[in-house]
Design a protein around this motif. Structure first.
Motif, PDB file in Angstrom:
ATOM      1  N   ALA A 193       0.756  -1.114   0.060  1.00 39.89           N
ATOM      2  CA  ALA A 193      -0.008  -0.181  -0.048  1.00 39.89           C
ATOM      3  C   ALA A 193       0.990   1.148  -0.096  1.00 39.89           C
ATOM      4  N   LEU A 194       0.327   2.385  -0.542  1.00 43.28           N
ATOM      5  CA  LEU A 194       0.996   3.667  -0.592  1.00 43.28           C
ATOM      6  C   LEU A 194       1.028   4.310   0.572  1.00 43.28           C
ATOM      7  N   VAL A 195       1.764   3.886   1.809  1.00 46.21           N
ATOM      8  CA  VAL A 195       1.645   4.236   2.965  1.00 46.21           C
ATOM      9  C   VAL A 195       3.062   4.699   3.662  1.00 46.21           C
ATOM     10  N   ALA A 196       3.047   5.924   4.255  1.00 46.76           N
ATOM     11  CA  ALA A 196       4.498   6.527   4.840  1.00 46.76           C
ATOM     12  C   ALA A 196       5.216   5.304   5.601  1.00 46.76           C
ATOM     13  N   GLY A 197       6.532   5.350   5.313  1.00 47.97           N
ATOM     14  CA  GLY A 197       7.332   4.327   5.862  1.00 47.97           C
ATOM     15  C   GLY A 197       7.086   2.692   5.322  1.00 47.97           C
ATOM     16  N   GLN A 198       6.388   2.602   4.252  1.00 42.57           N
ATOM     17  CA  GLN A 198       6.510   1.409   3.777  1.00 42.57           C
ATOM     18  C   GLN A 198       7.229   1.249   2.175  1.00 42.57           C
ATOM     19  N   ARG A 199       7.492   0.350   1.812  1.00 45.66           N
ATOM     20  CA  ARG A 199       8.157   0.198   0.363  1.00 45.66           C
ATOM     21  C   ARG A 199       7.146   1.004  -0.718  1.00 45.66           C
ATOM     22  N   GLY A 200       8.021   1.715  -1.494  1.00 41.55           N
ATOM     23  CA  GLY A 200       7.143   2.560  -2.527  1.00 41.55           C
ATOM     24  C   GLY A 200       7.193   1.892  -3.916  1.00 41.55           C
ATOM     25  N   ASP A 201       6.416   0.731  -3.981  1.00 41.59           N
ATOM     26  CA  ASP A 201       6.432  -0.075  -5.245  1.00 41.59           C
ATOM     27  C   ASP A 201       5.257   0.351  -6.111  1.00 41.59           C
ATOM     28  N   LEU A 202       5.569   0.728  -7.391  1.00 40.43           N
ATOM     29  CA  LEU A 202       4.688   1.361  -8.388  1.00 40.43           C
ATOM     30  C   LEU A 202       4.788   0.746  -9.657  1.00 40.43           C
ATOM     31  N   ALA A 203       3.532   0.598 -10.258  1.00 40.96           N
ATOM     32  CA  ALA A 203       3.430   0.030 -11.656  1.00 40.96           C
ATOM     33  C   ALA A 203       2.569   1.066 -12.467  1.00 40.96           C
ATOM     34  N   VAL A 204       3.205   1.537 -13.737  1.00 36.56           N
ATOM     35  CA  VAL A 204       2.224   2.210 -14.469  1.00 36.56           C
ATOM     36  C   VAL A 204       1.561   1.459 -15.450  1.00 36.56           C
ATOM     37  N   THR A 216       5.736   0.853 -17.385  1.00 32.23           N
ATOM     38  CA  THR A 216       7.066   0.808 -16.319  1.00 32.23           C
ATOM     39  C   THR A 216       6.879   0.637 -15.065  1.00 32.23           C
ATOM     40  N   THR A 217       7.641   0.241 -14.272  1.00 33.45           N
ATOM     41  CA  THR A 217       7.662  -0.051 -12.789  1.00 33.45           C
ATOM     42  C   THR A 217       8.811   0.769 -11.938  1.00 33.45           C
ATOM     43  N   VAL A 218       8.343   1.208 -11.015  1.00 33.11           N
ATOM     44  CA  VAL A 218       9.298   1.758  -9.811  1.00 33.11           C
ATOM     45  C   VAL A 218       9.150   0.879  -8.805  1.00 33.11           C
ATOM     46  N   THR A 219      10.247   0.590  -8.012  1.00 30.96           N
ATOM     47  CA  THR A 219      10.214  -0.130  -6.974  1.00 30.96           C
ATOM     48  C   THR A 219      11.123   0.515  -5.842  1.00 30.96           C
ATOM     49  N   ALA A 220      11.022   0.195  -4.672  1.00 23.17           N
ATOM     50  CA  ALA A 220      11.736   0.769  -3.661  1.00 23.17           C
ATOM     51  C   ALA A 220      13.238   0.694  -3.809  1.00 23.17           C
ATOM     52  N   GLY A 221      13.880  -0.529  -4.228  1.00 24.11           N
ATOM     53  CA  GLY A 221      15.078  -0.761  -4.658  1.00 24.11           C
ATOM     54  C   GLY A 221      15.672   0.337  -5.707  1.00 24.11           C
ATOM     55  N   ASP A 222      14.894   0.817  -6.424  1.00 23.07           N
ATOM     56  CA  ASP A 222      15.224   1.990  -7.348  1.00 23.07           C
ATOM     57  C   ASP A 222      15.814   3.272  -6.921  1.00 23.07           C
ATOM     58  N   PHE A 223      15.331   3.363  -5.374  1.00 24.27           N
ATOM     59  CA  PHE A 223      15.919   4.631  -4.828  1.00 24.27           C
ATOM     60  C   PHE A 223      16.873   4.294  -3.622  1.00 24.27           C
ATOM     61  N   ALA A 224      17.180   3.030  -3.846  1.00 28.50           N
ATOM     62  CA  ALA A 224      18.438   2.679  -2.575  1.00 28.50           C
ATOM     63  C   ALA A 224      19.401   3.771  -2.792  1.00 28.50           C
ATOM     64  N   VAL A 225      19.840   4.103  -1.486  1.00 26.06           N
ATOM     65  CA  VAL A 225      21.166   5.078  -1.547  1.00 26.06           C
ATOM     66  C   VAL A 225      22.472   4.006  -1.385  1.00 26.06           C
ATOM     67  N   PRO A 226      23.374   4.305  -2.183  1.00 27.15           N
ATOM     68  CA  PRO A 226      24.545   3.698  -2.246  1.00 27.15           C
ATOM     69  C   PRO A 226      25.104   3.618  -0.857  1.00 27.15           C
TER      70      PRO A 226
END
Length: 231
Positions: A193-204, A216-226
């Motif tokens: 679910a799109l809830v603060a503090g959870q993974r932000g996984d999206l599909a367009v 396209t898809t956007v997953t929480a891993g796409d925003f991982a900080v090195p």
């Protein structure tokens, strides 16, 4: 992370998904190109073999119940038919009724606090391929937590949109059946679910001619900080 999912099942003709053994016999005829007589002999052999090993079911289920009690497995009861089977599942620490084959089994599972999974292919086909309860009917009755891809991985998204298009459930509820619902079924509390503090996984997704396409898809891993960045 939650424990692994373990589904226990018995597909022997005469019970569960194939409680009408004639359905299994016809399946054998069609997939293997054998005669009705040969298919019937095959069914009888399968049933006889199961009867010689039925004691192992209790042994295996007992061990799975131990693992569930220790938090080392999350159990799914596959193809339950009756409320009595649901009671047995609950007694053994089962958390999910997977592909309830009757409304009665699904309702009993809900009443006893189990999550309920139905098949997305069942929704798209307009019913069960083996003569069991319609998944859309269970959804309409509010008895389904999540849809599973079952034997066809592409079906959950299409099934959710079809349920909404036919007015069986509103679109947000239909989408939840393939997002937050399955996450809850799997015991994943950090996503779905799109809830603060959870993974932000999206599909367009776009829909053309009644069929969805994931653009396209956007997953929480796409925003991982090195590692080391921003420290």
């Amino acid at each position: 992370m939650p424990p692994p999912l373990v589904s226990f099942k018995d597909h022997t003709p005469g019970q569960g998904q194939y409680r009408d053994s004639a359905v299994y016999r016809r399946w054998l005829e069609g997939t293997e190109g054998i005669s009705p007589e040969e298919a019937q002999r095959r069914v009888e052999t399968l049933v006889a073999e199961r009867d010689t090993r039925i004691g192992h079911r209790e042994i295996a289920l007992g061990r799975l119940a131990e693992l569930a009690a220790q938090g080392r497995a999350r159990l799914l009861a596959h193809d339950p038919v009756t409320a009595a089977e649901i009671d047995v599942a609950v007694a053994n620490g089962v958390a999910v009724a997977e592909f309830a084959t009757t409304t009665g089994a699904a309702r009993a599972a809900r009443e006893r606090g189990l999550r309920v999974v139905a098949g997305a292919p069942n929704v798209l086909r307009g019913g069960s391929h083996s003569g069991n309860v319609s998944a859309a009917e269970l959804v309409a009755a509010g008895l389904v937590d999540g849809l599973s891809s079952d034997y066809l991985p592409s079906t959950p998204l299409a099934a959710a949109l079809l349920l909404a298009a036919r007015g069986i459930v509103p679109l947000p509820r239909a989408v939840a059946l393939v997002t937050s619902g399955p996450a809850a079924v799997a015991g994943l509390a950090d996503r779905g679910a799109l809830v603060a503090g959870q993974r932000g996984d999206l599909a367009v997704v776009t829909v053309e001619r009644g069929w969805p396409t994931v653009r396209t898809t956007v997953t929480a891993g796409d925003f991982a900080v090195p590692a080391g960045v921003g420290q």
